[in-house]
Motif scaffolding. Structure first.
Motif, mmCIF file in Angstrom:
data_model
loop_
_atom_site.group_PDB
_atom_site.id
_atom_site.type_symbol
_atom_site.label_atom_id
_atom_site.label_comp_id
_atom_site.label_asym_id
_atom_site.label_seq_id
_atom_site.Cartn_x
_atom_site.Cartn_y
_atom_site.Cartn_z
ATOM 1 N N LYS A 30 0.835 -1.022 -0.072
ATOM 2 C CA LYS A 30 -0.201 0.144 0.078
ATOM 3 C C LYS A 30 0.864 1.325 -0.271
ATOM 4 O O LYS A 30 0.582 2.248 -1.102
ATOM 5 N N GLU A 31 2.034 1.536 0.731
ATOM 6 C CA GLU A 31 2.442 2.008 0.346
ATOM 7 C C GLU A 31 3.695 2.799 -0.364
ATOM 8 O O GLU A 31 3.863 3.761 -0.695
ATOM 9 N N THR A 32 3.979 1.441 -1.803
ATOM 10 C CA THR A 32 4.466 1.890 -2.344
ATOM 11 C C THR A 32 3.519 1.746 -3.802
ATOM 12 O O THR A 32 3.875 1.897 -4.925
ATOM 13 N N VAL A 33 2.376 1.858 -3.530
ATOM 14 C CA VAL A 33 1.581 1.510 -4.917
ATOM 15 C C VAL A 33 1.696 2.550 -5.828
ATOM 16 O O VAL A 33 1.924 2.367 -6.554
ATOM 17 N N ASP A 34 2.034 3.913 -5.322
ATOM 18 C CA ASP A 34 2.021 4.590 -6.801
ATOM 19 C C ASP A 34 3.355 4.673 -7.526
ATOM 20 O O ASP A 34 3.257 5.311 -8.585
ATOM 21 N N ASP A 62 -8.666 7.322 -12.461
ATOM 22 C CA ASP A 62 -9.666 8.047 -11.358
ATOM 23 C C ASP A 62 -9.107 7.650 -10.127
ATOM 24 O O ASP A 62 -10.328 7.360 -8.938
ATOM 25 N N GLY A 63 -8.082 6.860 -10.181
ATOM 26 C CA GLY A 63 -8.297 6.525 -8.045
ATOM 27 C C GLY A 63 -8.674 4.750 -8.588
ATOM 28 O O GLY A 63 -7.870 4.019 -7.420
ATOM 29 N N LYS A 64 -8.294 4.292 -9.631
ATOM 30 C CA LYS A 64 -9.402 3.059 -9.498
ATOM 31 C C LYS A 64 -8.333 1.920 -10.493
ATOM 32 O O LYS A 64 -8.137 3.119 -11.256
ATOM 33 N N PHE A 65 -8.138 0.831 -9.956
ATOM 34 C CA PHE A 65 -7.180 -0.183 -10.721
ATOM 35 C C PHE A 65 -8.605 -1.250 -11.701
ATOM 36 O O PHE A 65 -9.585 -1.857 -10.379
ATOM 37 N N ILE A 66 -8.924 -1.810 -13.123
ATOM 38 C CA ILE A 66 -9.661 -1.977 -13.404
ATOM 39 C C ILE A 66 -9.430 -3.714 -14.287
ATOM 40 O O ILE A 66 -8.188 -2.736 -14.791
ATOM 41 N N GLY A 67 -9.877 -4.719 -14.127
ATOM 42 C CA GLY A 67 -8.771 -5.834 -14.734
ATOM 43 C C GLY A 67 -10.051 -7.159 -14.747
ATOM 44 O O GLY A 67 -10.934 -6.917 -14.153
#
Length: 154
Positions: A43-47, A85-90
């Motif tokens: 979570k800390e490194t997701v960017d 927009d802040g979301k992953f789609i897959g």
């Protein structure tokens, strides 16, 4: 490219906690504190992950999504992802083993704040996949050694 696809397929099978009571369904044997730290690190490194995803400097990008069905929570790798927009789609990458509200190949959307891990391949190394590391202790030593050899340093 074939080797990377094979490695990611193997990795997703080993590190996921999904499928209809498959041998890959991991329900224990690992250190809960280590797993929580691994999720926090992801979570800390997701960017950082999003930056690489957008640059295209990798392949086989995936995020792990905790999916709840009543009291059960199962973590699934979501593949073929995009980010907007802040979301992953897959798509859900494997058959469920505990929850019944998702299916293999189903489209899934998850916010970057909700993910429990991320990963991609570059130069035949796995980047991310922090939740695999606590699971290495649950694998036969030869298999764990192979996985360690392809994990990039966190």
């Amino acid at each position: 490219m074939r080797i990377a696809t094979f490695i990611v397929s193997l990795l997703l099978l080993v590190s996921t906690s999904c499928a209809a009571q498959p041998e890959t369904l991991v329900t224990g044997g690992y250190d809960e504190k280590e797993m929580n730290q691994a999720i926090a690190k992801a979570k800390e490194t997701v960017d950082k992950f999003i930056k690489v995803l957008k640059s295209g400097k990798g392949e086989n990008f995936a995020v792990k999504a905790p999916i709840r069905d009543g009291e059960q929570v199962e973590h699934f790798w979501i593949t073929n992802i995009s980010y907007k927009d802040g979301k992953f789609i897959g798509q859900i990458n494997n058959e469920p083993g505990m929850v019944k509200n998702v299916t293999l190949g189903q489209k899934w959307t998850i916010s970057k704040k909700e993910i429990s891990d991320w990963m991609y391949m570059r130069d035949n190394k796995i980047h991310g996949n922090y939740t695999l590391r606590p699971l290495l202790k649950t694998l036969p030593e030869a298999e764990a050694k192979k996985m360690r050899a392809i994990l990039a340093d966190p």
